[in-house]
Structures are given as C-alpha cells and as structure tokens.
Design an enzyme around this catalytic site. Structure first.
Site, PDB file in Angstrom:
ATOM      1  N   GLN A 144      -1.990 -22.956   3.240  1.00 36.34           N
ATOM      2  CA  GLN A 144      -1.107 -22.507   4.330  1.00 36.34           C
ATOM      3  C   GLN A 144      -1.887 -21.618   5.294  1.00 36.34           C
ATOM      4  O   GLN A 144      -2.763 -20.844   4.919  1.00 36.34           O
ATOM      5  CB  GLN A 144       0.158 -21.829   3.803  1.00 36.34           C
ATOM      6  N   TYR A 154      -3.267 -24.398  -9.215  1.00 34.87           N
ATOM      7  CA  TYR A 154      -2.469 -24.681  -8.022  1.00 34.87           C
ATOM      8  C   TYR A 154      -3.254 -25.652  -7.145  1.00 34.87           C
ATOM      9  O   TYR A 154      -4.464 -25.501  -6.956  1.00 34.87           O
ATOM     10  CB  TYR A 154      -2.202 -23.387  -7.255  1.00 34.87           C
ATOM     11  N   LEU A 169       3.508 -12.774   3.733  1.00 36.16           N
ATOM     12  CA  LEU A 169       4.015 -11.462   3.318  1.00 36.16           C
ATOM     13  C   LEU A 169       5.507 -11.382   3.605  1.00 36.16           C
ATOM     14  O   LEU A 169       5.946 -11.745   4.700  1.00 36.16           O
ATOM     15  CB  LEU A 169       3.281 -10.357   4.088  1.00 36.16           C
ATOM     16  N   GLU A 170       6.266 -10.911   2.652  1.00 39.55           N
ATOM     17  CA  GLU A 170       7.726 -10.763   2.823  1.00 39.55           C
ATOM     18  C   GLU A 170       7.973  -9.304   3.178  1.00 39.55           C
ATOM     19  O   GLU A 170       8.028  -8.449   2.305  1.00 39.55           O
ATOM     20  CB  GLU A 170       8.431 -11.134   1.523  1.00 39.55           C
ATOM     21  N   ARG A 197       0.859  -1.186   0.000  1.00 42.33           N
ATOM     22  CA  ARG A 197       0.000   0.000   0.000  1.00 42.33           C
ATOM     23  C   ARG A 197       0.894   1.235   0.000  1.00 42.33           C
ATOM     24  O   ARG A 197       1.893   1.275   0.715  1.00 42.33           O
ATOM     25  CB  ARG A 197      -0.886   0.022   1.256  1.00 42.33           C
ATOM     26  N   ASP A 220      -1.362 -18.025  -7.469  1.00 38.66           N
ATOM     27  CA  ASP A 220      -1.748 -18.788  -8.662  1.00 38.66           C
ATOM     28  C   ASP A 220      -3.255 -19.024  -8.731  1.00 38.66           C
ATOM     29  O   ASP A 220      -3.923 -19.087  -7.690  1.00 38.66           O
ATOM     30  CB  ASP A 220      -1.079 -20.170  -8.606  1.00 38.66           C
ATOM     31  N   ARG A 228       5.396   4.702   1.644  1.00 35.79           N
ATOM     32  CA  ARG A 228       5.933   6.038   1.962  1.00 35.79           C
ATOM     33  C   ARG A 228       6.671   6.032   3.296  1.00 35.79           C
ATOM     34  O   ARG A 228       7.387   6.969   3.632  1.00 35.79           O
ATOM     35  CB  ARG A 228       4.805   7.072   1.993  1.00 35.79           C
ATOM     36  N   SER A 253       0.608   4.032   1.324  1.00 34.72           N
ATOM     37  CA  SER A 253       0.807   4.716   2.611  1.00 34.72           C
ATOM     38  C   SER A 253       1.940   4.075   3.410  1.00 34.72           C
ATOM     39  O   SER A 253       2.662   4.762   4.134  1.00 34.72           O
ATOM     40  CB  SER A 253      -0.478   4.667   3.435  1.00 34.72           C
TER      41      SER A 253
HETATM   42  N1  DCP Z   1       3.978 -13.405  -1.303  1.00 40.65           N
HETATM   43  C1  DCP Z   1       3.360 -14.554  -1.563  1.00 40.65           C
HETATM   44  C2  DCP Z   1       3.348 -15.093  -2.866  1.00 40.65           C
HETATM   45  C3  DCP Z   1       2.708 -16.313  -3.057  1.00 40.65           C
HETATM   46  N2  DCP Z   1       2.098 -16.964  -2.032  1.00 40.65           N
HETATM   47  C4  DCP Z   1       1.387 -18.249  -2.230  1.00 40.65           C
HETATM   48  C5  DCP Z   1       0.386 -18.159  -3.369  1.00 40.65           C
HETATM   49  C6  DCP Z   1       1.037 -18.860  -4.499  1.00 40.65           C
HETATM   50  O1  DCP Z   1       0.084 -19.469  -5.363  1.00 40.65           O
HETATM   51  C7  DCP Z   1       1.898 -19.899  -3.780  1.00 40.65           C
HETATM   52  C8  DCP Z   1       3.094 -20.355  -4.584  1.00 40.65           C
HETATM   53  O2  DCP Z   1       3.821 -19.239  -5.005  1.00 40.65           O
HETATM   54  P1  DCP Z   1       4.979 -19.401  -6.109  1.00 40.65           P
HETATM   55  O3  DCP Z   1       4.471 -20.217  -7.258  1.00 40.65           O
HETATM   56  O4  DCP Z   1       5.556 -18.051  -6.359  1.00 40.65           O
HETATM   57  O5  DCP Z   1       6.031 -20.248  -5.245  1.00 40.65           O
HETATM   58  P2  DCP Z   1       6.945 -21.493  -5.608  1.00 40.65           P
HETATM   59  O6  DCP Z   1       7.159 -21.606  -7.081  1.00 40.65           O
HETATM   60  O7  DCP Z   1       8.142 -21.405  -4.739  1.00 40.65           O
HETATM   61  O8  DCP Z   1       6.018 -22.670  -5.071  1.00 40.65           O
HETATM   62  P3  DCP Z   1       5.363 -23.892  -5.865  1.00 40.65           P
HETATM   63  O9  DCP Z   1       6.517 -24.747  -6.316  1.00 40.65           O
HETATM   64  O10 DCP Z   1       4.464 -24.549  -4.839  1.00 40.65           O
HETATM   65  O11 DCP Z   1       4.606 -23.257  -7.038  1.00 40.65           O
HETATM   66  O12 DCP Z   1       2.335 -19.224  -2.594  1.00 40.65           O
HETATM   67  C9  DCP Z   1       2.129 -16.418  -0.766  1.00 40.65           C
HETATM   68  O13 DCP Z   1       1.591 -16.990   0.184  1.00 40.65           O
HETATM   69  N3  DCP Z   1       2.768 -15.236  -0.546  1.00 40.65           N
END
Ligand code: DCP
Length: 199
Positions: free
Chosen positions: A177, A166, A132-133, A105, A123, A110, A107
């Site tokens: 998850q 997926y 979330l990273e 986002r 997917d 920033r 906000s």
């Molecule tokens: N920031 C994120 C991005 C994705 N996902 C979830 C939703 C995606 O459908 C799933 C798989 O993402 P990717 O295909 O990018 O990951 P990989 O290729 O590592 O996993 P896989 O081999 O299971 O496809 O993870 C998540 O929880 N958080």
C-alpha cells in the site's frame, strides 16, 4: 525478543529489514524502536445520510471517505473527536521472522493524539507504507505537520519464520500500500468470507 537499537541497525545494514527513507538514523532509531514520520495524505470520513456503513459494501466505504493532500508549509488540523487515516512517510519491509508493532509517541499522547485506534500490527512479510488511525481524544485542535515524527515501530523476533508470510496469501489485501488505505474488508468475501456455518 524485542529488537534493541543495535539489533535494528544490524538488520538494516544486512538488508534483512527495510525502512525507507531513513534520512536521520541517529534521530529516528530509538533505544528499542524506530520513529516514523507523517506523510502528507489523509483520508477523512464524511458525515453521511445513509443509516450505517456496511463494511462489506465497497461503494458505501468509498463514498464515506475523501482524500486531502497537505501542501508544503501547511498543517493538517485534527479536531477533537476526529478520526482520520494518515500514512507514514517511510515504507517498510518486514522479514518473515519479525513482527512490527505501531505505537504512538508519548509526546503526542500527552496532547491526546492517538496514532492507532485499534489495529497496530505489521505482519511478517508486510511491505508498504503504514496506514495510521489518527484520533484526537482531547478538547483542543492539534496541528499535524507532514514530516513530523508521529509514531514508532517496535520489532519482535519470532521463534521460527512465518511459513506463510503476509503477501504469500491471497487475502493479503494491504500489501504494497502506498498512502493511507481505506478499509478493504469487503474483499474478505472474495477470499472465502468470514461466514458462520449454518446449523
Ligand atoms: N495500523 C496499521 C496496521 C497494519 N497495517 C498493515 C500491516 C499489516 O500487515 C496489514 C494487515 O493488517 P491486519 O492483518 O491487522 O489487517 P486485516 O486482517 O484486516 O487484513 P488482512 O486480511 O489483509 O490480513 O496492514 C497498516 O498499514 N496500518
């Protein structure tokens, strides 16, 4: 085609897309996206004595990560340079004819908080909370409060439904998850691995 607010609402009402719980649709549904809230669980990465993490070593990945659960009324302090995994509070179910993109986002951007460092694609067929990273690229610590709107999802319609959404594939390691999930890249080997052919 990217879904508008009306398209998103129509999909939700028809049960063709799930985002749960969506407690305040008027606030969360934006003109062409849905704001998602921050959950209370975080995975933090420890400083480690081992020379490096081998992504294919489950033990090394697990030892490197510790879980924190933020209690009611508390914040998670994201320090400058930190990288942690958080989770959306909402669980999503993406149908076979949509992909969703996790975006930050403005906000929070920033304030130098980045919500997905690299991977931001959900997917077709994906079900579960979204990991979330989170990183802080700024110079001041930022307090993150569970329940705050932290990220937004946009949806793009596919020309045709995915034939192998997926979850239908043995490699779908993040299906369903619940909470932040550390990398499971080591299980790629079980599913045939990413090996280059020897010449
Ligand atoms: N920031 C994120 C991005 C994705 N996902 C979830 C939703 C995606 O459908 C799933 C798989 O993402 P990717 O295909 O990018 O990951 P990989 O290729 O590592 O996993 P896989 O081999 O299971 O496809 O993870 C998540 O929880 N958080």
């Amino acid at each position: 085609m990217i879904l508008s607010d009306a398209d998103i609402l129509a999909r939700l009402e028809a049960g063709e897309l799930a985002i749960e719980p969506l407690d305040d649709p008027e606030l969360q549904i934006q003109p062409a996206s849905v704001d998602l809230r921050l959950g209370r669980e975080f995975l933090e990465f420890q400083r480690t004595n081992i020379p490096c993490i081998h992504p294919n070593s489950e033990q090394e990945v697990d030892e490197y990560v510790t879980e924190t659960i933020v209690e009611d009324g508390d914040d998670f302090i994201l320090h400058p340079g930190d990288f942690v995994l958080g989770t959306t509070y909402e669980r999503v179910e993406i149908p076979a004819d949509l992909i969703a993109h996790v975006e930050g986002r403005s906000s929070l951007g920033r304030l130098a908080v980045v919500v997905h460092a690299t991977a931001g694609l959900c997917d077709p067929g994906y079900r579960g909370q979204i990991t979330l990273e989170l990183s802080n690229l700024g110079t001041a610590p930022v307090a993150l409060t569970p329940g705050m709107r932290i990220s937004q999802l946009t949806f793009t319609e596919l020309k045709t439904e995915a034939e192998r959404p997926y979850g239908s594939d043995r490699g779908s390691k993040y299906q369903d998850q619940d909470g932040p999930q550390a990398s499971r890249i080591q299980s790629d080997d079980e599913f045939g691995g990413d090996q280059l052919e020897r010449e």
